[in-house]
Design an enzyme around this catalytic site. Sequence first.
Site, PDB file in Angstrom:
ATOM      1  N   HIS A 140       0.823  -2.886   4.233  1.00  0.00           N
ATOM      2  CA  HIS A 140      -0.565  -2.833   4.936  1.00  0.00           C
ATOM      3  C   HIS A 140      -1.327  -1.603   4.107  1.00  0.00           C
ATOM      4  O   HIS A 140      -0.851  -0.441   4.025  1.00  0.00           O
ATOM      5  CB  HIS A 140      -0.191  -2.435   6.203  1.00  0.00           C
ATOM      6  CG  HIS A 140      -1.788  -2.388   6.999  1.00  0.00           C
ATOM      7  ND1 HIS A 140      -2.320  -1.228   7.374  1.00  0.00           N
ATOM      8  CD2 HIS A 140      -2.632  -3.401   7.465  1.00  0.00           C
ATOM      9  CE1 HIS A 140      -3.166  -1.224   8.231  1.00  0.00           C
ATOM     10  NE2 HIS A 140      -3.822  -2.730   8.107  1.00  0.00           N
ATOM     11  N   HIS A 186     -10.786   1.270   2.062  1.00  0.00           N
ATOM     12  CA  HIS A 186     -10.492   0.938   3.492  1.00  0.00           C
ATOM     13  C   HIS A 186     -11.869   0.901   4.174  1.00  0.00           C
ATOM     14  O   HIS A 186     -12.506   2.134   4.345  1.00  0.00           O
ATOM     15  CB  HIS A 186      -9.588   1.865   4.339  1.00  0.00           C
ATOM     16  CG  HIS A 186      -9.428   1.277   5.574  1.00  0.00           C
ATOM     17  ND1 HIS A 186      -8.861   1.960   6.890  1.00  0.00           N
ATOM     18  CD2 HIS A 186      -9.362   0.131   6.170  1.00  0.00           C
ATOM     19  CE1 HIS A 186      -8.530   1.049   7.784  1.00  0.00           C
ATOM     20  NE2 HIS A 186      -8.779   0.135   7.434  1.00  0.00           N
TER      21      HIS A 186
END
Length: 595
Positions: A140, A186
């Site tokens: 992830h 991110h």
Amino acid sequence: MQSQNGDVAENSSNDGSYHYRMFNFFNRKFKIREPEPPLDVKMAFMHFSQDGLHMKPSEFRRFMVEHQGETGCTLSRAEEIVNNIISSRHHITRFTRNGLNLDDFFHFLLFDDDINGPIKLEVHNDMTAPLSNYFIYTGHNSYLTGNQLSSDCSEVPIAKALQRGVRVIELDIWPNSTREDINVLHGRTLTTPVSLINCLKSIRDNAFVSSPYPVIITLEDHLTPDLQAKAAEMITQIFGKMLYFPESNKLAEFPSPESLKQRIIISTKPPKEYLEKDHVSASTKLRDASFDDASTNSSDLEGYDSDQDLDDFEISDPKSGSGLRVAPEYKHLITIHAGKPKGTLKDGLKVAADKVRRLSLSEQELEKAALSHGTDVVRFTQKNILRIYPKGTRVNSSNYKPLIGWMHGAQMIAFNMQGYGKSLWLMHGMFRANGGCGYVKKPDFLTKEDPSGQLFDPKRPLPVKTTLKVRVYMGDGWRLDFSHTHFDSYSPPDFYTKLYLVGVPNDDSKKKTKVILDNWCPVWNEEFTFPLTVPELALLRIEVREHDISDADDFGGQTCLPVPELRRGIRSVPLHNKKGEKLKSVRLLMGFEFL
């Protein structure tokens, strides 16, 4: 027993002992006790060696076959192992020896985890089934070096993950500040970006270092159609013939890991930011603000979840002003289509007859689905791929319990690989199975209905199928890997071992050995049993601790083993540090048997 006051201990090994200085007044002397073979080891040696003094290769082979269950061990292989043991331990007399003595035999059992380890080291699952029939080692936000809000993005964690055996790499791709190139970061956080091209090159260079089976890149796509076309060009040029994509736009069934060896495949969903008329969404503005305003409060971002699934996409005429524009060359590269239809969760779990897809759910969404639609989830994962990801509040890159996903057939349990903890140790344990290749075949009950037409229901009570018997004999190697004052300044360590059986809820249990005081080579010689209703999904987590009266117990090593892969007999079990890295010398001698 870690003391809080006093001087640092002194070591004197000339007389085979450790000296510990107490309060500047006197020394405590502890003799180093060399480990002796446990009774079961002595009994096995006596039973399989004809004269009770030396074990010849033919006798060693019989031990491996009959006691250890190594039915494939040939006489020539036994001769090779025996000769290697003698050569490594008896340099001068190796040419005059024709067998192992008891110490040789004991040393092999305790320290040779390559040959006598607890699980198989080779790929042995059938690898010709569709991808949906496997649990897949999944990362992830694979580019993050630390927390989810402010750490650096880099290609280095990607390389490390692939070298460990991870097969699914996630990249969040965004336009750079000039809108002319592509970064990985991110989004809507303070993480510093890394270029997409560096990440792709890292994947290319490390994809098949540890496993020949396919690497899947899941793209969280926030690009304009023009940059999608640029991404497609980068992907095609960097991966070349390694890149796999289907001839047809829709797959009725996923290809197999065997057919995709040494190949890289793409899985993605549409970019939400460009669904709107002017192609600039509020979320894009928020992302830009996070870099432009250094005073952004990170607490405002903790609930952010970048993994939310979006609707299935289509290529439409940009002049029409409707639909989502996606570059055709980009869409053509996508093998595993991601997304879910509008509607309820039950609608999202419907299985189409003519196509397969990937669905993503957060850990909380999975928990809710498991309660109300458990068998629907199992049915969906028989043909389609389900990816589970951490909730957005895990900003410290912690992880969740993976078993609930595996119990329901979810193939991709996406984990943050940059940290450590008990959940990640379970992930390491699951993917030590099948030779550590990153693909573990799901049990048959998760891939098809039973003979009566019923689906597996993790909530349904089941009878005990088998019982695992575990014997913890002893441990050694800490004195070689740690300073003699690492655990205690005033005496040798007081070790104990904890065993955790983790699986379906009815199988969960934990056991603990007694504490062995003042000994670098603790001998426990304790036996435990674990009744199992679903052994196919069970993991055995092992952790050694050093008892401390005045403070938290010290960590002495850990490992996690897939129960279906445990080999019977007396086995060498290597321990790992908190990050999952194998300790050089520390081993437990353990026995395994299924009753």
